[in-house]
Motif scaffolding. Structure first.
Motif, short mmCIF file in Angstrom:
data_model
loop_
_atom_site.label_atom_id
_atom_site.label_comp_id
_atom_site.label_asym_id
_atom_site.label_seq_id
_atom_site.Cartn_x
_atom_site.Cartn_y
_atom_site.Cartn_z
N GLY A 5 38.37 30.19 25.85
CA GLY A 5 38.56 30.78 27.17
C GLY A 5 39.76 31.71 27.21
O GLY A 5 40.58 31.75 26.28
N GLY A 16 35.51 33.21 27.40
CA GLY A 16 34.89 32.69 28.61
C GLY A 16 36.02 32.42 29.59
O GLY A 16 37.18 32.73 29.29
N ASP A 44 38.81 30.38 31.97
CA ASP A 44 39.72 29.24 31.82
C ASP A 44 40.67 29.30 33.03
O ASP A 44 40.41 30.04 33.98
N PHE A 99 31.30 35.31 27.37
CA PHE A 99 30.44 34.28 27.98
C PHE A 99 30.85 34.07 29.43
O PHE A 99 31.98 34.34 29.81
N GLY A 127 31.77 22.36 29.50
CA GLY A 127 31.82 23.77 29.88
C GLY A 127 31.40 24.66 28.72
O GLY A 127 30.54 25.54 28.87
N ALA A 128 31.98 24.40 27.57
CA ALA A 128 31.66 25.21 26.39
C ALA A 128 30.19 25.00 25.99
O ALA A 128 29.45 25.96 25.80
N ILE A 136 27.84 26.61 28.88
CA ILE A 136 27.79 28.07 29.01
C ILE A 136 27.28 28.72 27.71
O ILE A 136 26.41 29.58 27.74
N VAL A 137 27.82 28.26 26.59
CA VAL A 137 27.38 28.85 25.31
C VAL A 137 25.91 28.50 25.06
O VAL A 137 25.12 29.34 24.62
N1 PHE Z 1 37.71 26.79 29.68
C1 PHE Z 1 36.72 26.56 28.67
C2 PHE Z 1 37.17 25.44 27.77
O1 PHE Z 1 38.36 25.16 27.65
C3 PHE Z 1 36.61 27.81 27.87
C4 PHE Z 1 35.22 28.25 27.56
C5 PHE Z 1 34.36 28.65 28.55
C6 PHE Z 1 34.83 28.33 26.27
C7 PHE Z 1 33.10 29.08 28.22
C8 PHE Z 1 33.58 28.76 25.91
C9 PHE Z 1 32.72 29.16 26.93
O2 PHE Z 1 36.37 24.80 27.14
#
Ligand code: PHE
Length: 348
Positions: A40, A113, A115, A135, A291-292, A295-296
């Motif tokens: 992020g 992404g 954060d 992302f 989250g990762a 979204i990924v």
């Molecule tokens: N804030 C997210 C995290 O710490 C960062 C992130 C978001 C990474 C989206 C990848 C995709 O995991």
């Protein structure tokens, strides 16, 4: 600065001074072994240059373990944009576009992404120059949106496993939970907890969040420093890092620590301090991986939202189970057990 970099086990850091705004930009690439990294973009002000660099370095390491757990095929990385005290919000978009260009120049080595301090709309701006390496753009721009809700869902499902382990019952009904920080992850977590019948108390520094949850929903709010000593079943750190340390751990009156913040432990010894107190700690980079993954997964695997949610829940509950079993069997900290699993996945 030298000692910070010497102590860091990552690969390299791209550093740029943004002359137009006075911001410093750090992109810390922890491991490029997989030819692509993800992390992020954190954007806030820091006390000084060192503090910002240190945050980027530590967060990139956390991302490396998080992504190892997820098995998404990305190495760890993190970007920090350290804003000057006199930052003019009007220059935000141009700064993000220049930052997007840095990402573009890395040619796919780094994907970002949102954060702390950045949102899905910020990802839209970064993508103007940084696409396709961004992302979590807004759904209107074709992205999967903020990672906050998926992170919160993962934290909630990890809490269920922790409850089962400690209380013999997965349900959060009637459990007292202190949520520290009602931002993008904390606020979504509060919703899950309320739906499950938990008794939620929260703390935040932001007036807007305080008004919304205290005045609109009637939740109890405690001042920042009091958060640690509130008697509860679960303490959920969902704000910034370093909150579990030699000063705060002795104050805790909870059975479980499980929250969405990155780098919750101030130093490695804190894992042992928590264990000594008989408190179950859900390792941050495991319980906040949702989250990762979410979204990924949605953007690279074409998952629907429903599929994404079931993947997040299954993955976190499975790894949490393994960690709790390993930690109990070997009498090691949950942090050490998580590290063993991450390292095994890294070398696989
Ligand atoms: N804030 C997210 C995290 O710490 C960062 C992130 C978001 C990474 C989206 C990848 C995709 O995991």
């Amino acid at each position: 600065m030298e000692s910070l970099l010497k102590e860091w086990n990552g690969e390299n850091v791209v550093i740029k001074y943004d002359h137009a705004t006075g911001a410093w930009i750090f992109i810390a690439l922890y491991s490029t072994k997989l030819n692509q990294t993800a992390g992020g973009t954190r954007m806030k002000s820091y006390p000084d240059f060192q503090a910002a660099l240190q945050d980027a370095l530590r967060l990139s390491e956390g991302m490396a373990y998080k992504l190892a757990i997820s098995g998404l095929g990305f190495g760890g990385a993190k970007a920090v944009i350290s804003l000057p005290p006199d930052f003019d919000p009007q220059s935000r978009h141009d700064l993000l576009r220049r930052y997007g260009q840095m990402i573009q120049n890395l040619g796919g080595l780094f994907y970002t992404g949102s954060d702390v301090g950045t949102s899905a709309s910020d990802m839209d701006i970064i993508a103007e120059t940084g696409a396709p390496y961004v992302f979590g753009r807004t759904p209107a721009a074709g992205g999967a949106g903020s990672s906050g809700p998926a992170t919160a869902l993962g934290v909630f499902s990890g809490m269920q496993i922790a409850c089962e382990h400690v209380f013999g019952d997965r349900s959060l009904n009637g459990r007292r939970v202190l949520v520290q920080g009602a931002g993008s992850v904390g606020s979504a977590l509060i919703e899950h907890l309320r739906s499950a019948g938990a008794d939620v108390t929260f703390s935040d520094v932001d007036e807007g969040a305080i008004c919304r949850f205290r005045d609109d929903l009637g939740l109890q709010c405690v001042p920042g420093e009091a958060a640690y000593s509130v008697e509860c079943d679960i303490f959920a750190p969902c704000a910034l890092g370093g909150v579990l340390n030699a000063a705060t751990i002795p104050q805790l009156k909870c059975r479980i620590v499980a929250g969405g913040a990155n780098n919750q432990l101030a130093e490695p010894e804190d894992a042992e301090r928590i264990k000594q107190r008989g408190i179950l700690y859900a390792p941050d980079y495991v319980i906040n991986v949702g989250g990762a993954i979410g979204i990924v997964g949605m953007e690279t695997q074409g998952w629907t939202k429903a599929r994404m949610e079931s993947e997040v829940i299954a993955e976190i509950q499975d790894v949490m189970q393994q960690i709790l079993e390993t930690a109990a069997a070997k009498d090691i900290t949950t942090e050490a057990a998580a590290r063993q699993i991450a390292e095994k996945r890294l070398s696989a």
